[in-house]
Design a protein around this motif. Structure first.
Motif, PDB file in Angstrom:
ATOM      1  N   ARG A  61      94.704  37.703  55.055  1.00 22.53           N
ATOM      2  CA  ARG A  61      94.373  38.005  56.451  1.00 22.53           C
ATOM      3  C   ARG A  61      95.395  38.964  57.075  1.00 22.53           C
ATOM      4  NH1 ARG A  61      91.075  34.707  59.661  1.00 22.53           N
ATOM      5  NH2 ARG A  61      89.824  33.236  58.446  1.00 22.53           N
ATOM      6  N   LEU A  62      96.651  38.846  56.649  1.00 28.65           N
ATOM      7  CA  LEU A  62      97.724  39.646  57.235  1.00 28.65           C
ATOM      8  C   LEU A  62      97.954  40.966  56.495  1.00 28.65           C
ATOM      9  CD1 LEU A  62     100.154  36.650  57.783  1.00 28.65           C
ATOM     10  CD2 LEU A  62      99.131  38.025  59.622  1.00 28.65           C
ATOM     11  N   GLY A  63      97.286  41.153  55.363  1.00 28.52           N
ATOM     12  CA  GLY A  63      97.461  42.368  54.589  1.00 28.52           C
ATOM     13  C   GLY A  63      98.735  42.390  53.771  1.00 28.52           C
ATOM     14  N   TRP A  64      99.190  41.197  53.341  1.00 32.93           N
ATOM     15  CA  TRP A  64     100.415  41.103  52.550  1.00 32.93           C
ATOM     16  C   TRP A  64     100.087  40.853  51.089  1.00 32.93           C
ATOM     17  CZ3 TRP A  64     103.334  36.894  55.887  1.00 32.93           C
ATOM     18  CH2 TRP A  64     103.656  37.441  57.141  1.00 32.93           C
ATOM     19  N   GLY A 172     115.511  33.343  61.490  1.00 37.91           N
ATOM     20  CA  GLY A 172     114.100  33.386  61.141  1.00 37.91           C
ATOM     21  C   GLY A 172     113.193  32.946  62.277  1.00 37.91           C
ATOM     22  N   HIS A 173     111.943  32.701  61.944  1.00 35.95           N
ATOM     23  CA  HIS A 173     110.920  32.352  62.925  1.00 35.95           C
ATOM     24  C   HIS A 173     110.335  30.987  62.587  1.00 35.95           C
ATOM     25  CE1 HIS A 173     110.807  36.614  64.239  1.00 35.95           C
ATOM     26  NE2 HIS A 173     111.033  36.849  62.957  1.00 35.95           N
ATOM     27  N   TRP A 174     110.010  30.206  63.618  1.00 33.80           N
ATOM     28  CA  TRP A 174     109.426  28.882  63.422  1.00 33.80           C
ATOM     29  C   TRP A 174     108.033  28.847  64.017  1.00 33.80           C
ATOM     30  CZ3 TRP A 174     110.053  24.839  60.491  1.00 33.80           C
ATOM     31  CH2 TRP A 174     109.424  23.634  60.826  1.00 33.80           C
ATOM     32  N   LEU A 175     107.059  28.349  63.240  1.00 29.24           N
ATOM     33  CA  LEU A 175     105.686  28.201  63.718  1.00 29.24           C
ATOM     34  C   LEU A 175     105.413  26.730  64.019  1.00 29.24           C
ATOM     35  CD1 LEU A 175     103.742  30.462  61.162  1.00 29.24           C
ATOM     36  CD2 LEU A 175     104.803  31.112  63.343  1.00 29.24           C
ATOM     37  N   SER A 176     105.048  26.420  65.233  1.00 22.56           N
ATOM     38  CA  SER A 176     104.714  25.051  65.632  1.00 22.56           C
ATOM     39  C   SER A 176     103.202  24.884  65.591  1.00 22.56           C
ATOM     40  CB  SER A 176     105.257  24.759  67.036  1.00 22.56           C
ATOM     41  OG  SER A 176     106.666  24.844  67.057  1.00 22.56           O
ATOM     42  N   ASP A 209      97.104  33.394  62.249  1.00 20.46           N
ATOM     43  CA  ASP A 209      96.937  33.651  63.682  1.00 20.46           C
ATOM     44  C   ASP A 209      98.253  33.456  64.432  1.00 20.46           C
ATOM     45  OD1 ASP A 209      94.281  34.190  63.255  1.00 20.46           O
ATOM     46  OD2 ASP A 209      93.523  32.320  64.138  1.00 20.46           O
ATOM     47  N   ALA A 210      99.025  32.430  64.049  1.00 21.19           N
ATOM     48  CA  ALA A 210     100.311  32.179  64.714  1.00 21.19           C
ATOM     49  C   ALA A 210     101.289  33.321  64.446  1.00 21.19           C
ATOM     50  CB  ALA A 210     100.892  30.855  64.236  1.00 21.19           C
ATOM     51  N   ILE A 216     105.217  38.640  64.526  1.00 23.07           N
ATOM     52  CA  ILE A 216     106.251  38.593  63.485  1.00 23.07           C
ATOM     53  C   ILE A 216     105.945  39.663  62.448  1.00 23.07           C
ATOM     54  CG2 ILE A 216     107.289  37.156  61.682  1.00 23.07           C
ATOM     55  CD1 ILE A 216     106.472  34.707  63.351  1.00 23.07           C
ATOM     56  N   GLU A 217     106.916  40.489  62.179  1.00 22.09           N
ATOM     57  CA  GLU A 217     106.727  41.617  61.267  1.00 22.09           C
ATOM     58  C   GLU A 217     107.547  41.426  59.992  1.00 22.09           C
ATOM     59  OE1 GLU A 217     104.680  44.073  61.612  1.00 22.09           O
ATOM     60  OE2 GLU A 217     104.028  43.626  63.675  1.00 22.09           O
ATOM     61  N   PRO A 218     107.035  41.928  58.867  1.00 24.77           N
ATOM     62  CA  PRO A 218     107.824  41.879  57.621  1.00 24.77           C
ATOM     63  C   PRO A 218     109.100  42.699  57.757  1.00 24.77           C
ATOM     64  CG  PRO A 218     105.519  42.387  57.179  1.00 24.77           C
ATOM     65  CD  PRO A 218     105.704  42.518  58.653  1.00 24.77           C
TER      66      PRO A 218
END
Length: 223
Positions: A61-64, A172-176, A209-210, A216-218
């Motif tokens: 979905r994110l193109g990774w 880093g980033h945290w997804l809740s 989606d989060a 958030i970018e690579p």
């Protein structure tokens, strides 16, 4: 993770026998950001078709271009079916030098969290610190442990808190995401633990989606 996760799941591996097995996306291109997933049997897609594992679906979905290093039964304090802990998956991720690492807390550490919470916190912090030190330009994304259709136990607070603190401390980033499957046994397999294909798809969409919502970018491509 329970008895069911004692069954091995195998994928093609780009590493030595001592490294966790890896499952790359099938539609990689040279221009796609590279990503790695570190996780357990849920992240490797136990009991569903290989391409239905949520990290692969989210990456699509994110193109990774994602390599799934997850291993059934593994955790920060527990070896998986191939005898690797999350720290071994960290070693494999460091060798790959991806632009993104996605890592979820796991219920496989729940018994340790209940008996010795400091052990989980120390092991989690050590693994994430080593990852961030070796790959300072890599985007690290953490998310909470995945539970079934009933409320998560108190140990989940320890697991999720340990990873959240470590990931944020490392920049880093945290997804809740909350409990994706709470009240939805129809999205789980018969063991009540592992998502079925519909559940994996729902989890993948929630994660993708989060990430998109948080912008958030690579990190930059690494040689």
């Amino acid at each position: 993770m329970a008895v069911a996760s004692a069954l091995a799941l195998t994928g093609c591996s780009a590493f030595s026998e001592a490294a966790p097995a890896a499952r790359p996306t099938a539609t990689a291109t040279a221009t796609q950001p590279t990503a790695v997933a570190i996780g357990d049997s849920i992240a490797i897609g136990f009991g569903v078709p290989a391409d239905d594992a949520w990290p692969l679906l989210a990456a699509s979905r994110l193109g990774w271009n994602l390599t799934d290093l997850a291993e059934g039964g593994a955790g920060f304090t527990k070896p998986g079916v191939n005898s690797h802990e999350f720290d071994d998956q960290v070693s494999a991720a460091i060798r790959l030098r991806p632009q993104v690492v996605v890592i979820a807390a796991t219920r496989n550490d729940a018994a340790t969290a209940a008996a010795a919470p400091s052990t989980v916190r120390q092991a989690t912090r050590a693994a994430i610190d080593r990852l961030a030190t070796a790959l300072p330009d890599t985007t690290i994304i953490g998310l909470g442990s995945v539970w079934g259709a009933t409320p998560a136990p108190a140990a989940a607070t320890v697991l999720d808190g340990a990873l959240k603190d470590a990931v944020l401390a490392a920049g880093g980033h945290w997804l809740s995401l909350g409990q994706t499957f709470l009240g939805h046994p129809d999205l789980l397999q018969g063991d009540g633990i592992h998502p079925n294909s519909a559940g994996q798809l729902l989890l993948a969409k929630a994660v993708a989606d989060a990430i998109a919502h948080a912008r958030i970018e690579p990190g930059p491509a690494q040689s």
